[in-house]
Design an enzyme around this catalytic site. Structure first.
Site, PDB file in Angstrom:
ATOM      1  N   ASP A 196       0.959  -1.256  -0.005  1.00  0.00           N
ATOM      2  CA  ASP A 196       0.189  -0.202   0.043  1.00  0.00           C
ATOM      3  C   ASP A 196       1.075   1.110  -0.025  1.00  0.00           C
ATOM      4  O   ASP A 196       1.734   1.376   0.866  1.00  0.00           O
ATOM      5  CB  ASP A 196      -1.005  -0.177   1.234  1.00  0.00           C
ATOM      6  CG  ASP A 196      -1.773   1.204   1.330  1.00  0.00           C
ATOM      7  OD1 ASP A 196      -2.858   1.113   1.867  1.00  0.00           O
ATOM      8  OD2 ASP A 196      -1.596   2.394   0.849  1.00  0.00           O
ATOM      9  N   MET A 197       0.708   2.147  -0.840  1.00  0.00           N
ATOM     10  CA  MET A 197       1.545   3.292  -1.219  1.00  0.00           C
ATOM     11  C   MET A 197       1.397   4.409   0.012  1.00  0.00           C
ATOM     12  O   MET A 197       0.219   4.374   0.631  1.00  0.00           O
ATOM     13  CB  MET A 197       1.172   3.991  -2.253  1.00  0.00           C
ATOM     14  CG  MET A 197       1.135   3.338  -3.584  1.00  0.00           C
ATOM     15  SD  MET A 197       2.801   2.595  -3.769  1.00  0.00           S
ATOM     16  CE  MET A 197       3.898   3.718  -3.963  1.00  0.00           C
ATOM     17  N   ASP A 211      -3.918   2.602  -4.744  1.00  0.00           N
ATOM     18  CA  ASP A 211      -2.647   2.463  -4.287  1.00  0.00           C
ATOM     19  C   ASP A 211      -2.246   1.229  -3.716  1.00  0.00           C
ATOM     20  O   ASP A 211      -1.362   1.208  -3.028  1.00  0.00           O
ATOM     21  CB  ASP A 211      -2.335   3.884  -3.520  1.00  0.00           C
ATOM     22  CG  ASP A 211      -2.903   3.582  -2.207  1.00  0.00           C
ATOM     23  OD1 ASP A 211      -3.904   2.853  -1.980  1.00  0.00           O
ATOM     24  OD2 ASP A 211      -2.430   4.160  -1.314  1.00  0.00           O
ATOM     25  N   GLU A 212      -3.056   0.212  -3.810  1.00  0.00           N
ATOM     26  CA  GLU A 212      -2.661  -1.157  -3.133  1.00  0.00           C
ATOM     27  C   GLU A 212      -2.875  -2.299  -4.170  1.00  0.00           C
ATOM     28  O   GLU A 212      -3.986  -2.287  -5.073  1.00  0.00           O
ATOM     29  CB  GLU A 212      -3.511  -1.193  -2.057  1.00  0.00           C
ATOM     30  CG  GLU A 212      -4.848  -1.312  -2.004  1.00  0.00           C
ATOM     31  CD  GLU A 212      -5.768  -1.234  -0.501  1.00  0.00           C
ATOM     32  OE1 GLU A 212      -4.999  -1.690   0.319  1.00  0.00           O
ATOM     33  OE2 GLU A 212      -6.540  -0.694  -0.504  1.00  0.00           O
TER      34      GLU A 212
HETATM   35  P1  DGT Z   1      -1.757   5.725   3.884  1.00  0.00           P
HETATM   36  O1  DGT Z   1      -1.935   4.545   2.971  1.00  0.00           O
HETATM   37  O2  DGT Z   1      -2.390   5.886   5.114  1.00  0.00           O
HETATM   38  O3  DGT Z   1      -0.341   6.036   3.897  1.00  0.00           O
HETATM   39  O4  DGT Z   1      -2.472   7.202   3.122  1.00  0.00           O
HETATM   40  P2  DGT Z   1      -2.974   7.100   1.847  1.00  0.00           P
HETATM   41  O5  DGT Z   1      -3.208   8.613   1.393  1.00  0.00           O
HETATM   42  O6  DGT Z   1      -2.172   6.502   0.669  1.00  0.00           O
HETATM   43  O7  DGT Z   1      -4.304   6.809   1.959  1.00  0.00           O
HETATM   44  P3  DGT Z   1      -5.374   5.309   1.365  1.00  0.00           P
HETATM   45  O8  DGT Z   1      -4.239   4.529   0.842  1.00  0.00           O
HETATM   46  O9  DGT Z   1      -6.404   4.956   2.153  1.00  0.00           O
HETATM   47  O10 DGT Z   1      -5.781   6.080   0.069  1.00  0.00           O
HETATM   48  C1  DGT Z   1      -4.852   6.036  -1.279  1.00  0.00           C
HETATM   49  C2  DGT Z   1      -5.392   7.300  -1.980  1.00  0.00           C
HETATM   50  O11 DGT Z   1      -6.786   7.284  -2.279  1.00  0.00           O
HETATM   51  C3  DGT Z   1      -5.008   8.676  -1.304  1.00  0.00           C
HETATM   52  O12 DGT Z   1      -3.907   9.036  -1.364  1.00  0.00           O
HETATM   53  C4  DGT Z   1      -5.976   9.487  -1.787  1.00  0.00           C
HETATM   54  C5  DGT Z   1      -7.253   8.693  -2.268  1.00  0.00           C
HETATM   55  N1  DGT Z   1      -8.394   8.785  -1.619  1.00  0.00           N
HETATM   56  C6  DGT Z   1      -8.635   8.196  -0.185  1.00  0.00           C
HETATM   57  N2  DGT Z   1      -9.616   8.599   0.161  1.00  0.00           N
HETATM   58  C7  DGT Z   1     -10.213   9.311  -0.564  1.00  0.00           C
HETATM   59  C8  DGT Z   1     -11.553  10.026  -0.584  1.00  0.00           C
HETATM   60  O13 DGT Z   1     -12.304  10.176   0.041  1.00  0.00           O
HETATM   61  N3  DGT Z   1     -11.848  10.940  -1.876  1.00  0.00           N
HETATM   62  C9  DGT Z   1     -10.844  11.145  -2.970  1.00  0.00           C
HETATM   63  N4  DGT Z   1     -11.114  11.550  -4.104  1.00  0.00           N
HETATM   64  N5  DGT Z   1      -9.755  10.181  -2.935  1.00  0.00           N
HETATM   65  C10 DGT Z   1      -9.620   9.510  -1.926  1.00  0.00           C
HETATM   66 MG    MG Z   2      -2.112   4.334   0.694  1.00  0.00          MG
END
Ligand code: DGT
Ligand code: MG
Length: 415
Positions: free
Chosen positions: A13-14, A115-116
């Site tokens: 997962d990124m 991203d996963e």
């Molecule tokens: P992490 O994995 O906890 O280090 O942080 P992220 O930012 O990678 O979070 P993740 O893996 O849950 O989600 C991947 C990407 O998906 C995140 O960078 C932005 C997008 N994303 C997540 N939630 C939402 C949302 O509610 N709306 C939109 N448009 N994009 C989202």
């Molecule tokens: Mg992520």
């Protein structure tokens, strides 16, 4: 049925994915508290991704940017592009494809979100073990790996030991406990899986400049849980033996497939909180409450056993786009509904056409979902129809025809 330790499965997962994509493009954002926002007209926009520096200030996803600034005045913001009045995620989808391409050089992957991805490393591990010919695995090959549950029996005051020092102690203790000449040992197989995942993550960073975390275990559910244990830029191995300890304090809703209704009903009906508490029920008790299939799944899962295969899929099965119209912005005329359907259909036409060229396939079904004001569900109505031409006008007309009978206003032009 097997004992649930026959596969090696990983989830990558990124880390703060959208933020990293923006940081790669704009060096000023690197190593700073930073967040990506969507739409900036209301309270600075909604946050969708947060750098780990900003998380230290309490900034979280789905906060308004204005509120986040109060917690972290130096917070830097990047915006999701907009086209046709809605978010355009092309940049992140392209970065995602770069990452997936690198991963798939190592083994068969299943893309699970933007991203996963899951990876089944079972046969790759077997080959690697043959090459190793009983040589022990060196700790140097696992520079960012945590072994869940290790170090065991630590007597020093834990708070005084650095996190990295604990990681190393645990890893060395674990490696000492392995029998490196027994290639059928599930623990050794996981360890070699972790070595391969270290290599995958290094390759991803080298090729794309993007960092990720990973979980390594015997199935998808445990791999996904493991990944979250030491983010960012680290990986975690969850062995079968560590499951009782991991599950003893794992809230049921945090487990893959239990974040929704089923999880909520388990908590309510059985009056329990943690995944480990499920082990006190018999399989038939669980089946009587949650059905035959769910009952059996839960009975095995709370013991760390699960069989869902990693399905070869590097591209998504569906292409979707949508837009929310909260509160006063709710659509109220037929014209508005038709206009927005056309905007969405135009994005779809573009992405479908690109997908046909890239992936050599055609879509055959169009699904339309709508949500009425005040409905808490994700969708109030879902209708499907055939998709015959990649044509925005045709798709938006078909979509409108599929939902027009749902108009409750009684007047044709109002909605
Ligand atoms: P992490 O994995 O906890 O280090 O942080 P992220 O930012 O990678 O979070 P993740 O893996 O849950 O989600 C991947 C990407 O998906 C995140 O960078 C932005 C997008 N994303 C997540 N939630 C939402 C949302 O509610 N709306 C939109 N448009 N994009 C989202
Ligand atoms: Mg992520």
């Amino acid at each position: 049925m097997s004992n649930g330790q026959d596969r090696v499965v990983a989830l990558l997962d990124m880390d703060c994915f959208f933020v990293q994509v923006e940081q790669r493009q704009n060096p000023h954002l690197r190593n700073k508290p930073c967040a990506v926002v969507q739409y900036n007209s209301w309270r600075g926009g909604g946050i969708v991704s947060v750098s780990y520096e900003a998380r230290a200030f309490g900034v979280t996803k789905s906060m308004w940017a204005d509120d986040a600034k109060k917690l972290c005045p130096d917070l830097l913001l990047a915006q999701v592009l907009e086209s046709r009045g809605k978010a355009n995620l092309t940049k992140y989808r392209e970065a995602s494809a770069e990452v997936m391409e690198v991963m798939s050089r190592f083994a068969m992957i299943e893309r699970a979100s933007i991203d996963e991805a899951f990876v089944d490393l079972t046969s790759t591990v077997r080959e690697r073990l043959q090459k190793l010919q009983g040589q022990p695995v060196s700790a140097d090959l696992l520079p960012t790996t945590y072994i869940e549950g290790f170090p065991q029996g630590l007597t020093t005051a834990e708070g005084t030991v650095e996190k990295e020092e604990m990681r190393k102690q645990g890893l060395l203790q674990w490696l000492d406990s392995l029998q490196s000449d027994n290639t059928s040992s599930p623990e050794l197989q996981l360890t070699v899986g972790a070595v391969i995942v270290e290599e995958m993550r290094a390759a991803i960073e080298r090729q794309t400049g993007l960092q990720c975390s990973a979980g390594i275990s015997h199935n998808k559910v445990l791999a996904k849980l493991a990944c979250a244990l030491h983010k960012p830029n680290r990986q975690t191995l969850v062995s079968h033996g560590s499951v009782p300890q991991v599950f003893s304090q794992m809230p049921i809703s945090k487990v893959r497939h239990l974040g929704g209704k089923l999880g909520a009903s388990i908590i309510e009906i059985l009056g329990i909180e943690y995944m480990g508490e499920l082990t006190q029920f018999t399989e038939s008790q669980l089946q009587s409450h949650f059905g035959e299939k769910n009952g059996s799944w839960l009975y095995a899962m709370c013991r760390g056993i699960e069989h869902e295969p990693v399905r070869p899929r590097q591209v998504t099965k569906t292409l979707g786009c949508g837009k929310n119209f909260p509160g006063k912005t709710a659509l109220v005329t037929r014209e508005q509904v038709q206009w927005w359907l056309l905007q969405l259909a135009q994005e779809l036409e573009e992405r479908l056409t690109k997908d046909r060229n890239d992936n050599d396939r055609v879509a055959t079904q169009l699904a339309v979902s709508i949500r009425v004001l005040g409905d808490k569900r994700l969708s109030s109505l879902r209708r499907c129809c055939a998709l015959t031409h990649y044509d925005a006008h045709k798709m938006s007309q078909d979509a409108f025809a599929a939902i027009r009978n749902y108009n409750t206003s009684g007047i044709q032009t109002e909605w």
